[in-house]
Design an enzyme around this catalytic site. Structure first.
Site, short mmCIF file in Angstrom:
data_model
loop_
_atom_site.label_atom_id
_atom_site.label_comp_id
_atom_site.label_asym_id
_atom_site.label_seq_id
_atom_site.Cartn_x
_atom_site.Cartn_y
_atom_site.Cartn_z
N LEU A 285 48.70 43.92 41.02
CA LEU A 285 50.09 43.66 41.40
C LEU A 285 50.28 44.00 42.86
O LEU A 285 50.37 45.17 43.23
CB LEU A 285 51.04 44.46 40.50
CG LEU A 285 51.00 44.08 39.02
CD1 LEU A 285 51.82 45.05 38.18
CD2 LEU A 285 51.52 42.66 38.83
N GLU A 286 50.34 43.00 43.70
CA GLU A 286 50.38 43.20 45.14
C GLU A 286 51.79 43.28 45.70
O GLU A 286 51.97 43.33 46.91
CB GLU A 286 49.58 42.09 45.83
CG GLU A 286 48.13 42.08 45.38
CD GLU A 286 47.29 41.01 46.04
OE1 GLU A 286 47.77 40.40 47.03
OE2 GLU A 286 46.16 40.77 45.57
#
Length: 461
Positions: A285-286
C-alpha cells in the site's frame, strides 16, 4: 510499484565514527522509554570517562544508541567533557541497539577509550568491554586486525515460514498489460521462489478485496481465464513455488482504518486465498496505512488460514526510514508472524542510512546496504529482510542497478565482502534474499535479474 504504460547503529559503532561526522538523534522506539547520560568519573589512561545512562521513562529499554554532533576540529574527549561535565548537562535521547535491558528508574554505566587523536577505539559498558567489571589497564587496539571478521547476528529465534528456501527470490507478476511482456502465471521463470500476483483491488466497501484476471491481460494473451490462472497456481505449486496475492501498488486504494474494515479485509482475503489457492498476502500500500488496524486484519487472516500463511510487505524506501512510521511499526508489531519485508530500494532519490551520517544515492551498493541496515538494526530479524530492486530498464524511474550490484549488496550484508564505502556494523548471514519488480520486466530484459541473482542466493551462508 508502477503499473502505468509509460538505528540505528550501536554505541560502539557510533563512537567509532570518523571525527567531524554528524550524528542526528533517532526517534523513540517504545512509548515512555527515554534516558539520559551523565558523566560520573574520570578513568584516565586514555579512557575519556565513565558515564551513566538512566532510564527516566515508564518502559523498559531493550537496547540503545547514541547520537551527537562533533564539531569539526574538536577532539572527542574535549567535546564529550564539555557536553557532560556535570549533572546539569544531560543529553536526553531515545534508543534501540544495545542488547540489554534497562528497567524504568534503573541505570547502567559505560565508558569509551580515545586514542591520541581523540578518535575512540573501544567501548566499555558496566565497566568493562560492554560487560561488567573495571576498565582494562591496556587499551584495546585502535582498529581490529585485518583478519577479524565483523560480528555476526545470531540465528533467528523463529524459523522461516513453511518450506520456503532460507534465501529466496521474489518476483511480481502483472495482472495487467503494459509495455512489459505479458505472461501466463505458469510461464514465470523457474528461478523465482515466491511469486506475488499484482494486484488485489479495492471495492466500495472499506477493507474489502477483489481479484480476477484483468480483461486487458486476457485479451493480450489470446484468452486467459480465472480457471486458467487457478490451474497455473497449482502448476507453480507442483514446481515447489509459492504464490501470494499482493494488495495495493502505486494506484491501490485499499483502506483498513478501523475494526470493521479490518474484519472485512481478513474475510475477503481469506476467501480469495481459498478460491485461487494463494499461499499468502503481500502488503504494498503505497498511499499510507494504519498499522494498528492492518495488524489486526493480518492476525485475523492468519487465524483463518493457519500458521502456513506467508505475510510479505513491500514498502517504499521512505516508509522504512523510521521505526515510528506506519509501515515500519506494522512490521515490528507483527514480527512474530511476518515472513519478509522486501523494501523497494528505488524511485526514492538519496536517503539517510543507518549511520544517519550521509545521504546515500540510490542505484549503489552503499544505498542498498545502508538502508537495509536500518531495518536489521532496528528490530527485524535478518530472515525478514529482503532487497527489492527493479528488474531493468522500464521497470522503474530511478534506482535501476545491474544484478551484480544486488549480489554485491547481499554479499556485504551476509559476509562483509564486496561492500562499498559503507560497511554495516555486523554481518547478517540470514538475510532473506531479493525481490524484483517485476517478473514481466525481467523477462522483457532477457531474464537477467533472475539468472544472476537466484544462483547467487544459493551461495550465501
Amino acid at each position: 510499484m508502477n503499473r502505468s504504460r509509460s538505528l540505528v547503529l550501536s554505541l560502539v559503532t557510533a563512537l567509532a565514527a570518523t571525527l567531524g561526522a554528524a550524528w542526528v538523534a533517532l526517534p523513540a522506539y517504545a512509548a515512555g522509554a527515554t534516558a539520559s547520560f551523565v558523566k560520573t568519573a574520570d578513568w584516565g589512561s586514555g579512557w575519556e570517562g565513565k558515564y551513566t545512562i538512566t532510564n527516566g521513562g515508564t518502559s523498559t529499554i531493550n537496547g540503545w544508541s547514541l547520537a551527537f554532533d562533533l564539531p569539526s576540529g574538536t577532539t572527542l574527549g574535549s567535546y564529550w567533557d564539555a557536553l557532560l561535565t556535570s549533572a546539569g548537562q544531560r543529553h536526553t535521547f531515545t534508543n534501540r541497539s544495545w542488547n540489554g535491558a534497562i528497567a524504568p528508574g534503573a541505570s547502567v554505566s559505560f565508558g569509551f577509550l580515545a586514542s591520541g587523536s581523540g578518535s575512540p577505539s573501544g567501548c566499555q559498558l558496566n565497566g568493562a568491554s560492554c560487560g561488567g567489571g573495571t576498565p582494562p589497564t591496556t587499551p584495546p587496539p585502535t582498529t581490529p586486525p585485518p583478519t577479524t571478521p565483523p560480528p555476526t547476528t545470531p540465528p533467528p529465534t523463529n524459523p522461516p515460514t513453511g518450506d520456503l528456501p532460507k534465501h529466496l527470490l521474489t518476483g511480481y507478476w502483472h495482472n495487467f498489460d503494459n509495455p512489459a511482456v505479458e505472461l501466463r502465471l505458469r510461464d514465470v521463470p523457474t528461478e523465482y521462489d515466491l511469486v506475488a500476483v499484482a494486484f488485489a483491488e479495492a471495492t466500495s466497501t472499506p477493507g474489502a478485496l477483489t481479484f480476477g484476471i484483468d480483461p486487458g491481460l486476457a485479451a493480450s494473451l489470446g484468452g486467459y481465464t480465472d480457471a486458467d490462472f487457478t490451474n497455473d497456481v497449482r502448476t507453480l505449486h507442483s514446481r515447489g513455488k509459492r504464490v501470494i496475492l499482493s494488495v495495493g501498488g502505486e494506484t491501490g486504494r485499499v483502506t483498513v482504518n478501523d475494526a470493521a474494515s479490518a474484519t472485512v479485509f481478513a474475510d475477503t482475503a481469506a476467501a480469495l486465498i481459498a478460491r485461487y489457492g494463494f499461499d499468502g498476502i503481500d502488503i504494498d500500500l503505497e498511499n499510507g496505512l494504519n498499522p494498528t488496524y492492518m495488524a489486526q486484519a493480518l492476525r485475523a487472516l492468519r487465524a483463518k488460514v493457519g500458521s502456513s500463511l506467508i505475510i510479505a510487505m513491500a514498502p517504499q524506501t521512505i516508509d522504512m526510514q523510521n521505526p515510528a512510521g506506519g509501515y515500519f511499526k506494522l512490521a515490528l508489531d507483527i514480527k512474530d508472524i511476518l515472513t519478509v519485508v522486501n523494501t523497494q530500494f528505488y524511485n526514492s532519490g538519496a536517503m539517510l542510512g543507518c549511520d544517519q551520517n550521509a545521504a546515500y544515492g540510490q542505484g549503489t551498493v552503499n544505498f542498498i546496504v545502508a538502508l537495509a541496515c536500518i531495518q536489521l538494526e532496528a528490530g527485524l530479524r535478518p530472515d525478514q529482510v529482503g532487497l527489492g530492486l527493479p528488474a531493468g530498464p522500464g521497470a522503474a524511474g530511478g534506482g535501476i542497478v545491474a544484478p551484480s550490484v544486488v549480489n554485491a549488496a547481499l554479499d556485504c550484508l551476509a559476509r562483509g565482502t564486496n561492500c562499498g564505502s559503507f560497511r554495516p556494523p555486523r554481518t547478517y548471514p540470514g538475510i532473506r534474499g531479493a525481490m524484483t519488480w517485476s517478473v514481466n520486466w525481467d523477462v522483457s530484459n532477457g531474464n537477467t535479474f533472475a539468472r544472476t541473482v537466484a544462483p547467487h542466493l544459493d551461495t550465501l551462508p
